[in-house]
Write an enzyme that holds these catalytic residues in place. Sequence first.
Site, short mmCIF file in Angstrom:
data_model
loop_
_atom_site.label_atom_id
_atom_site.label_comp_id
_atom_site.label_asym_id
_atom_site.label_seq_id
_atom_site.Cartn_x
_atom_site.Cartn_y
_atom_site.Cartn_z
N ASP A 195 5.67 -4.88 5.81
CA ASP A 195 6.15 -6.21 6.24
C ASP A 195 6.21 -7.21 5.08
OD1 ASP A 195 3.40 -6.14 6.08
OD2 ASP A 195 3.02 -7.13 8.00
N ASP B 262 3.79 -0.71 11.86
CA ASP B 262 3.85 -2.01 12.54
C ASP B 262 5.10 -2.81 12.17
OD1 ASP B 262 3.20 -2.58 9.94
OD2 ASP B 262 1.42 -3.77 10.38
N ASP C 144 0.64 1.99 8.96
CA ASP C 144 0.27 1.23 10.17
C ASP C 144 1.33 1.29 11.27
OD1 ASP C 144 -1.95 0.53 8.76
OD2 ASP C 144 -1.50 -1.61 8.61
N ARG D 142 5.22 -15.81 -4.82
CA ARG D 142 3.88 -16.45 -4.87
C ARG D 142 3.06 -15.72 -5.93
NH1 ARG D 142 1.37 -15.93 0.82
NH2 ARG D 142 -0.37 -16.72 -0.37
N THR E 100 4.98 2.21 6.03
CA THR E 100 3.58 1.83 6.21
C THR E 100 2.89 2.85 7.10
OG1 THR E 100 2.01 0.30 7.24
CG2 THR E 100 4.25 0.19 8.05
N ARG F 50 -4.34 -3.01 10.18
CA ARG F 50 -4.77 -4.39 9.92
C ARG F 50 -4.54 -5.30 11.13
NH1 ARG F 50 -4.38 -6.50 4.25
NH2 ARG F 50 -2.60 -5.14 3.95
N GLY G 202 0.83 -1.21 0.00
CA GLY G 202 0.00 0.00 0.00
C GLY G 202 0.86 1.26 0.00
O1 F6P Z 1 -0.88 -1.94 5.28
C1 F6P Z 1 -1.37 -0.68 5.03
C2 F6P Z 1 -2.86 -0.71 4.81
O2 F6P Z 1 -3.28 0.60 4.58
C3 F6P Z 1 -3.65 -1.38 5.94
O3 F6P Z 1 -3.88 -0.52 7.03
C4 F6P Z 1 -4.90 -1.80 5.23
O4 F6P Z 1 -5.53 -2.90 5.83
C5 F6P Z 1 -4.41 -2.18 3.87
O5 F6P Z 1 -3.20 -1.47 3.65
C6 F6P Z 1 -5.40 -1.89 2.77
O6 F6P Z 1 -4.87 -2.34 1.57
P1 F6P Z 1 -5.56 -2.14 0.15
O7 F6P Z 1 -5.04 -0.84 -0.39
O8 F6P Z 1 -5.12 -3.30 -0.64
O9 F6P Z 1 -7.04 -2.08 0.36
#
Ligand code: F6P
Length: 373
Positions: free
Chosen positions: A127, A153, A151, A90, A149, A195, A17
């Site tokens: 990650d 994390d 997040d 993968r 990120t 997440r 993301g």
């Molecule tokens: O990991 C970053 C994040 O923004 C998370 O908080 C969220 O769950 C996820 O990406 C959403 O991803 P996508 O853009 O694939 O919907």
Amino acid sequence: MQVNNAISRIAISTGGGDAPGLNAVIRAVTLAGRSRGWDVVGIRDGFNGILAPDDFPRGGIIDLTRDSVRGIVHQGGTIIGTTNRGNPTRFPVQQPDGEWIEIDRTEELIGRFNAHGIDALISVGGDGSLAIANHLHQAGLRVIGVPKTIDNDIEGTTSTFGFDTAVSFATECIDRLFATATSHGRVIVVEVMGRYAGWIALDAGTASGAHAILIPEIPYQLDNVAELIRERERRGAKFSIIVVAEGAAPVGGHFSIIGQTVGQAERLGGVGAQVAEQLEALTGKESRVVVLGHLLRGGTPTSFDRLLGLRFGAAAVRALDEGYDGVMVALNPPTVDYVPLSEAAERTKRVSLTCDTMLTARDMAISFGDIGP
Ligand code: F6P
């Protein structure tokens, strides 16, 4: 780990993301690399640009020059694109019968890096992307990781860029929701991203003075939150603000998954709506839900995130120049260190229940849904 190979051409990729501050990393890597006399290229859309055929739209590999990275530091997103569909270990491939299978394209990928004369990769990601970067390093590619990120994390670094921008925007949104919640005497549930870790909810909820914060690290019991709302009502406070991380789950329950595609992480969401509906049923108070979702990933990066992105990008180039391989740049205030990529890729940095912000929130009588008011 340090190696002695000379460098003349490096690549940067951004995976997973997007997060505000990515363009600052791209600019710093480009300028710091070019000033050492190296060629710097960007791989489009994670690793898809290097794996794809030569007619890949917009070019799979693009030259990054002083001109192409001008005026991008204040822009959200990433000028080289990203994806969360391109895990080369993968890689999803559809069979003639329509079934999807995952194949490992590591060897092919490393062959492409060699064919393009790329001596080292700076892999910017969360990650998932850092685990791929570590895998490529173990398979023989020279790699430096940069943690990214919203997040926050990732183990090994005090902070990732993107987090500060997300928390600042979430805080501003919650501040605005206080006005309408107070005026109508309603319960407003604000769902934020996060997440598997509740850092955004914890920091934005505490900074804005939310009344309850539900995070993945603490299974919640809504009866406790409902009792808090009733208790506030008895004291004359007719409204409540509840911040919920998308990965939060009730005691004995599971976080809500809204979808999963082959080769991608599960998509979470919907917990905010469930919490609002259940709180309305439990308290009889009119409730609303606001999902901030991808809004948290957009916008201009804060100065903290811009500076961190620039510092990480420059440090990644310095790491290569100093002969490092298989490390991630990491904020260890006041400096930026290198930590083994394997350490960072191994596990998620979840909210510690004894961290200072958590203790502060408890002292502010903010509920986490685990004990009554
Ligand atoms: O990991 C970053 C994040 O923004 C998370 O908080 C969220 O769950 C996820 O990406 C959403 O991803 P996508 O853009 O694939 O919907």
